[in-house]
Structures are given as C-alpha cells and as structure tokens.
Design an enzyme around this catalytic site. Structure first.
Site, PDB file in Angstrom:
ATOM      1  N   CYS A  27      -6.150  -1.023   0.410  1.00 42.57           N
ATOM      2  CA  CYS A  27      -5.162  -1.064   1.489  1.00 42.57           C
ATOM      3  C   CYS A  27      -4.672   0.338   1.844  1.00 42.57           C
ATOM      4  O   CYS A  27      -3.786   0.895   1.173  1.00 42.57           O
ATOM      5  CB  CYS A  27      -3.990  -1.948   1.077  1.00 42.57           C
ATOM      6  SG  CYS A  27      -2.695  -1.989   2.318  1.00 42.57           S
ATOM      7  N   CYS A  84      -0.995   0.623   2.655  1.00 47.52           N
ATOM      8  CA  CYS A  84      -0.091   0.577   1.500  1.00 47.52           C
ATOM      9  C   CYS A  84      -0.107   1.913   0.755  1.00 47.52           C
ATOM     10  O   CYS A  84       0.928   2.397   0.316  1.00 47.52           O
ATOM     11  CB  CYS A  84      -0.510  -0.506   0.504  1.00 47.52           C
ATOM     12  SG  CYS A  84      -0.950  -2.069   1.232  1.00 47.52           S
ATOM     13  N   ASP A  85      -1.290   2.501   0.590  1.00 45.07           N
ATOM     14  CA  ASP A  85      -1.442   3.610  -0.357  1.00 45.07           C
ATOM     15  C   ASP A  85      -1.833   4.943   0.277  1.00 45.07           C
ATOM     16  O   ASP A  85      -1.864   5.965  -0.414  1.00 45.07           O
ATOM     17  CB  ASP A  85      -2.502   3.237  -1.413  1.00 45.07           C
ATOM     18  CG  ASP A  85      -2.100   1.978  -2.169  1.00 45.07           C
ATOM     19  OD1 ASP A  85      -0.895   1.802  -2.409  1.00 45.07           O
ATOM     20  OD2 ASP A  85      -2.983   1.175  -2.499  1.00 45.07           O
TER      21      ASP A  85
END
Ligand code: NDP
Length: 317
Positions: free
Chosen positions: A138, A141-142
C-alpha cells in the site's frame, strides 16, 4: 464480549462501495438492513488516494473521504452498522446465520456478500520477513516513509502504475519491475508513467529475493531474474511495493455456494443471485473483470433490489 442475536430482512457483509450501496438501497426500501464491517471499514477504497473516475465529482476526491460519505449516507437512511469479524456462516438454514467474533449472531432473511478482495503477495520468504519493514502492498499507507529514497513497485497493472506514480511524490527514484514487456495498465496511466522522469521501468524480470539487514530489519535491495535468460541482477533500494493484483475474500463461503477456480463467487447472468436462493454477491467478491468502485456500487444496488424482490416473493419462507 457480547452475546446478542440480531435479525434483519437484509444482512450485508462488507463495507466497500458494494456493501454500502446495497445498504443505502435496502434501507430506502424500508428493509432495515444490518451491515457488518471488519477492522477496515470502507474496504480497498480507503487505501486509495486520488479518485478521479467516480462520477459526480468534477474535482479529484480522496478514496477515504468518499467511503466516509457513503457510510454516513447509509446510516442516515436507516442502516444499522456493526463492527465484527464474521467467523462462521450457515447458508443451509433459514434465515441465514452469521456468527461474529464478538459472539454476536446475525440472522438475515436475505444475505448480501460484499466482502471484496485483498492484495496478493509474491509468496517469497524474504517478502514475509520484511513485511512492514520495507515491504508493503500500500503506497498510500507507507509511501511517506520513503521521502528522498529509492523504491521498487512490482507489477504491471493499474494498481502498480498508480502506486509508482503516487510514490514519486515522496521517493527520489521509483523502479517499476514487470515480468513482461508490456503493461496491463490503462493507456492514460501508462502515458503518465512514461512521462515521469523519476520512474524507470525494468521489463521482463521477476523478483527472486528481497534483500535486507536483520537487526534492525530493513530492506536494502532487490534481486531480480530475467524471465528468459535467467540472468540475475541486484538493485540497491530502500523499499518494495507489491502490486500484483487481488484475491477475493471468500474463504468463509468455500463449499457453501458455487465459486470459480479463483474463488470468485458465481452469480447468475445479469444478476447478483448466487447458487443459494436469497444469497446475493456484489462487488469485487464476484467481479474479476471490472473491479471499479462504480461497478461495485452498481452491483450493490442490484443486490439490494434483488434481495427486496426475494423477500417480497418469499414472505413465509
Ligand atoms: P491486475 O490483475 O490488473 O494486474 C496485476 C499485475 O501484476 C499484472 O501486470 C501481472 O502481470 C502482475 N503479476 C501478477 N502476479 C504476479 C507475480 N506473481 N509476479 C509478478 N507479477 C505478477 O491487478 P491490479 O491490482 O493492477 O488491478 C485490478 C483491477 O482493478 C483491474 O481491473 C484494474 O483495472 C482495476 N484498477 C483500477 C484503477 C482505476 O481505475 N483507477 C486503479 C487500480 C486498479 P501480467 O501482466 O504479466 O499478468
């Protein structure tokens, strides 16, 4: 722990666009639906950033925002939402029964399965070892953790290209590694990819191993193999994003209704009806072709309309 029983005419599993759209339609039909969502309400759209293809918004919107709007809308029109993990399901009895991790049980005169799909992994030991320590599925997300660094994205579909483009907002260099010499992604995304000077593409290579240090666990490189010559190559980098597709979330339903070889729920032509009368499937759990938020929402709408019809036709089932 609770130990309650809840009954509804329409029980919906899943809180992505399919589940929420089904809930909106079922609630507006006066069927007082119950929707069960897991730990990540909103589904895959909550790990997407820019959305520019959901109709009705001429400016770019954010995936998590869109899902919050849909959830609020579903609740406003009368959907009851529960956070629970369904651990078992009985489609052999009527009403259908879903047992939750909270020890609550939910029964439905009809059931809409909208549990979506989840990211696929390569299956390498080194991938498991570094998951959360330099390996991610992701970018939204990261990606933030890779400011001014070098990262690789694995895959050649829309997800891989979108992740690569997104990562250029953080990383200095993004390397897309694809196992073939052409991409599966839409042309507009390919054009953006090839126009972006921060992105390099390595064609015809598969990932052999993710390389890193043990203490602390941290990714330092990637070993890749040419698919025809078998030649190995090592690239120094700081993070690897796996973007190789998705699998439907259907383990719980295995053996209980008809599915295809890949585990997607089989539905009748032009319908969300599954092999069990009264059980409907909507969204990515039954669609491996389109997999769009808007098509998922569309099949969610269909499922609610078909559930309403089923209930009307089987008042005493
Ligand atoms: P896709 O199935 O479209 O693509 C998966 C990619 O990963 C393919 O290029 C495939 O290679 C590669 N791949 C699969 N397994 C492996 C493996 N073991 N090792 C190396 N590479 C592998 O998945 P996506 O997640 O990209 O997209 C899923 C669906 O969602 C699609 O229909 C897509 O259009 C849609 N989508 C739409 C978006 C949008 O409209 N904005 C955004 C994201 C997704 P190969 O090509 O060789 O098979």
């Amino acid at each position: 722990m609770s130990n309650e029983m809840y009954h509804t005419k329409v029980l919906i599993l899943g809180s992505g666009p399919a589940g929420l759209c089904a809930a909106i339609y079922a609630a507006r039909a006066g069927l007082n639906p119950i929707l069960i969502h897991g730990m990540e309400p909103g589904g895959q759209m909550t790990i997407t950033t820019d959305v520019e293809n959901y109709p009705g918004f001429s400016d770019i919107i954010q995936g998590p925002w869109l899902m919050r709007q849909m959830q609020t809308q579903a609740e406003k029109v009368g959907t009851q939402m529960f956070q629970d993990i369904i651990t078992s399901i009985d489609l052999g009895c009527y009403p259908f029964v879903c047992q939750g991790d909270t020890e609550n049980s939910y029964t439905g005169d009809s059931l809409i399965l909208a549990t979506g799909a989840q990211a696929r992994w390569l299956g390498l030991d080194s991938e498991t070892k570094f998951k959360g320590f330099g390996v991610s599925a992701c970018a939204t997300c990261d990606g933030f953790f890779y400011r001014s660094k070098t990262v690789a994205v694995i895959g050649g579909g829309n997800t891989a290209v979108e992740e690569a483009l997104f990562l250029t907002q953080h990383a200095n260099k993004v390397i897309l590694v694809h196992r073939r010499s052409t991409l599966r992604a839409e042309k507009i995304l390919q054009d953006r990819l090839f126009d972006n000077s921060k992105i390099d593409v390595i064609w015809d290579h598969a990932v052999e191993e993710i390389i890193g240090t043990d203490d602390p666990p941290s990714v330092t490189g990637l070993r890749i193999r040419h698919v025809t010559t078998e030649a190995l190559q090592e690239i120094e980098l700081d993070g690897v994003f796996i973007a190789i597709g998705h699998d439907p979330t259907t383990t719980l339903f295995r053996g209980k209704l008809a599915m295809d070889d890949e585990g997607y729920i089989a539905t009748a032509n032009d319908s969300t009806q599954t092999s069990v009368p009264g059980v409907f499937a909507a969204g990515d759990v039954q669609d491996k072709v389109f997999r769009q938020a808007v098509t998922a929402a569309g099949t969610g709408c269909m499922a609610a309309l078909e559930a309403a019809k089923f209930i009307a036709e089987h008042p005493n089932k």
